[in-house]
Design a protein around this motif. Structure first.
Motif, mmCIF file in Angstrom:
data_model
loop_
_atom_site.group_PDB
_atom_site.id
_atom_site.type_symbol
_atom_site.label_atom_id
_atom_site.label_comp_id
_atom_site.label_asym_id
_atom_site.label_seq_id
_atom_site.Cartn_x
_atom_site.Cartn_y
_atom_site.Cartn_z
ATOM 1 N N ALA A 93 -75.981 -48.617 4.309
ATOM 2 C CA ALA A 93 -76.493 -47.349 4.834
ATOM 3 C C ALA A 93 -77.577 -47.588 5.892
ATOM 4 O O ALA A 93 -77.584 -46.942 6.953
ATOM 5 C CB ALA A 93 -77.039 -46.494 3.699
ATOM 6 N N PHE A 94 -78.487 -48.512 5.631
ATOM 7 C CA PHE A 94 -79.531 -48.801 6.614
ATOM 8 C C PHE A 94 -78.959 -49.455 7.872
ATOM 9 O O PHE A 94 -79.391 -49.146 8.993
ATOM 10 C CB PHE A 94 -80.607 -49.707 5.991
ATOM 11 N N LEU A 95 -77.984 -50.364 7.706
ATOM 12 C CA LEU A 95 -77.363 -50.987 8.877
ATOM 13 C C LEU A 95 -76.616 -49.961 9.722
ATOM 14 O O LEU A 95 -76.712 -49.971 10.958
ATOM 15 C CB LEU A 95 -76.410 -52.103 8.439
ATOM 16 N N SER A 96 -75.878 -49.083 9.058
ATOM 17 C CA SER A 96 -75.141 -48.073 9.830
ATOM 18 C C SER A 96 -76.088 -47.088 10.503
ATOM 19 O O SER A 96 -75.832 -46.647 11.628
ATOM 20 C CB SER A 96 -74.137 -47.337 8.933
ATOM 21 N N GLY A 97 -77.172 -46.762 9.846
ATOM 22 C CA GLY A 97 -78.167 -45.887 10.488
ATOM 23 C C GLY A 97 -78.805 -46.549 11.686
ATOM 24 O O GLY A 97 -79.027 -45.911 12.725
ATOM 25 N N SER A 98 -79.114 -47.827 11.557
ATOM 26 C CA SER A 98 -79.693 -48.562 12.681
ATOM 27 C C SER A 98 -78.694 -48.654 13.843
ATOM 28 O O SER A 98 -79.073 -48.534 15.009
ATOM 29 C CB SER A 98 -80.109 -49.961 12.228
ATOM 30 N N TRP A 99 -77.451 -48.882 13.494
ATOM 31 C CA TRP A 99 -76.424 -48.969 14.535
ATOM 32 C C TRP A 99 -76.195 -47.607 15.184
ATOM 33 O O TRP A 99 -76.123 -47.498 16.403
ATOM 34 C CB TRP A 99 -75.119 -49.478 13.921
ATOM 35 N N GLU A 111 -78.221 -48.595 28.975
ATOM 36 C CA GLU A 111 -79.401 -49.455 29.038
ATOM 37 C C GLU A 111 -79.146 -50.788 28.335
ATOM 38 O O GLU A 111 -79.841 -51.750 28.552
ATOM 39 C CB GLU A 111 -80.604 -48.768 28.389
ATOM 40 N N GLY A 112 -78.177 -50.831 27.461
ATOM 41 C CA GLY A 112 -77.872 -52.036 26.694
ATOM 42 C C GLY A 112 -76.480 -52.525 27.026
ATOM 43 O O GLY A 112 -75.967 -52.319 28.143
ATOM 44 N N PRO A 113 -75.827 -53.165 26.069
ATOM 45 C CA PRO A 113 -74.477 -53.664 26.307
ATOM 46 C C PRO A 113 -73.497 -52.496 26.454
ATOM 47 O O PRO A 113 -73.798 -51.354 26.151
ATOM 48 C CB PRO A 113 -74.176 -54.497 25.063
ATOM 49 N N LYS A 114 -72.298 -52.826 26.894
ATOM 50 C CA LYS A 114 -71.285 -51.800 27.100
ATOM 51 C C LYS A 114 -70.868 -51.198 25.770
ATOM 52 O O LYS A 114 -71.003 -51.812 24.720
ATOM 53 C CB LYS A 114 -70.081 -52.385 27.806
ATOM 54 N N LEU A 115 -70.329 -49.983 25.841
ATOM 55 C CA LEU A 115 -69.936 -49.243 24.648
ATOM 56 C C LEU A 115 -68.890 -50.007 23.841
ATOM 57 O O LEU A 115 -68.962 -50.073 22.614
ATOM 58 C CB LEU A 115 -69.423 -47.856 25.035
ATOM 59 N N TRP A 116 -67.903 -50.592 24.523
ATOM 60 C CA TRP A 116 -66.847 -51.313 23.811
ATOM 61 C C TRP A 116 -67.410 -52.526 23.075
ATOM 62 O O TRP A 116 -67.012 -52.821 21.955
ATOM 63 C CB TRP A 116 -65.740 -51.725 24.777
ATOM 64 N N ALA A 117 -68.373 -53.221 23.630
ATOM 65 C CA ALA A 117 -68.992 -54.379 22.979
ATOM 66 C C ALA A 117 -69.800 -53.948 21.756
ATOM 67 O O ALA A 117 -69.809 -54.638 20.732
ATOM 68 C CB ALA A 117 -69.877 -55.123 23.960
ATOM 69 N N VAL A 118 -70.439 -52.799 21.839
ATOM 70 C CA VAL A 118 -71.226 -52.289 20.707
ATOM 71 C C VAL A 118 -70.309 -51.888 19.561
ATOM 72 O O VAL A 118 -70.600 -52.152 18.387
ATOM 73 C CB VAL A 118 -72.100 -51.097 21.160
ATOM 74 N N ILE A 119 -69.179 -51.278 19.872
ATOM 75 C CA ILE A 119 -68.238 -50.861 18.829
ATOM 76 C C ILE A 119 -67.521 -52.074 18.241
ATOM 77 O O ILE A 119 -67.287 -52.140 17.040
ATOM 78 C CB ILE A 119 -67.236 -49.827 19.399
ATOM 79 N N HIS A 121 -68.492 -55.413 18.159
ATOM 80 C CA HIS A 121 -69.386 -56.337 17.441
ATOM 81 C C HIS A 121 -70.690 -55.608 17.091
ATOM 82 O O HIS A 121 -71.709 -55.822 17.752
ATOM 83 C CB HIS A 121 -69.708 -57.567 18.297
ATOM 84 N N PRO A 122 -70.661 -54.782 16.058
ATOM 85 C CA PRO A 122 -71.866 -53.984 15.772
ATOM 86 C C PRO A 122 -73.052 -54.832 15.309
ATOM 87 O O PRO A 122 -74.192 -54.559 15.693
ATOM 88 C CB PRO A 122 -71.412 -53.028 14.681
ATOM 89 N N LEU A 123 -72.849 -55.865 14.485
ATOM 90 C CA LEU A 123 -73.978 -56.663 13.998
ATOM 91 C C LEU A 123 -74.599 -57.527 15.090
ATOM 92 O O LEU A 123 -75.799 -57.787 15.081
ATOM 93 C CB LEU A 123 -73.530 -57.554 12.838
ATOM 94 N N LYS A 124 -73.769 -57.959 16.028
ATOM 95 C CA LYS A 124 -74.279 -58.796 17.108
ATOM 96 C C LYS A 124 -75.192 -58.004 18.040
ATOM 97 O O LYS A 124 -76.193 -58.524 18.541
ATOM 98 C CB LYS A 124 -73.103 -59.373 17.902
#
Length: 171
Positions: A93-99, A111-119, A121-124
């Protein structure tokens, strides 16, 4: 109405020759009573100074020890499993909230990595603070469950002691 007051009496070990102020000399008061009290006190001292003899454990104590072992093992295993499960849920729950509230808005605002990269590799792409907070939260849930389990196990051993009329354990 009649008032009743109790005077506190203190007993101290003194020599027969010396008497402290405020104490009654029992031998001068009544020689027979003083001698009896002195004999009683010496007998009590001798009895209390003798080492206690250990008797073998009774059958009900052995049964109580086995019953307490299985009761405590069952309670602690259940508490550990419950702590791992609830801790994992809390960490996810905390990881998903942070993500969801930390990494995704940055990807949408570019401002950060691309949307596809975030989806993909969420932990990275998640910030380190979110990972640390989720680890602390899950560890605290596990610790809470273990402590609560230990308290419940102690309660159960006390119930077993009372049911079998065995003294409490010296732990």
């Amino acid at each position: 109405m009649m008032k009743v007051a109790l005077n506190p009496v203190t007993f101290r070990a003194t020599d027969n020759k010396t008497v402290n102020k405020g104490m009654v000399d029992l031998q001068n008061l009544a020689p027979e009573v003083g001698a009896q009290v002195q004999n009683l006190s010496q007998d009590n001292l001798q009895i209390s100074n003798e080492p206690e003899q250990k008797n073998g454990k009774k059958v009900n104590e052995k049964i109580a020890n086995v019953w307490k072992f299985f009761s405590v093992a069952n309670q602690m295993a259940n508490s550990a499993l419950k702590g791992l499960f609830y801790g994992a849920l809390t960490g996810v729950a905390f990881l998903s909230g942070s993500w969801l509230f930390g990494t995704l808005p940055k990807a949408f605002s570019k401002e950060g990595p691309k949307l596809w990269a975030v989806i993909r590799h969420p932990l990275k792409n998640m910030p380190k603070s979110g990972k640390v907070i989720s680890g602390i939260a899950s560890a605290s849930v596990l610790a809470y469950q273990l402590i609560a389990g230990k308290l419940q196990a102690n309660q159960k051993t006390a119930v077993i002691d009372h049911k079998l009329k065995v003294g409490h354990r010296d732990v």
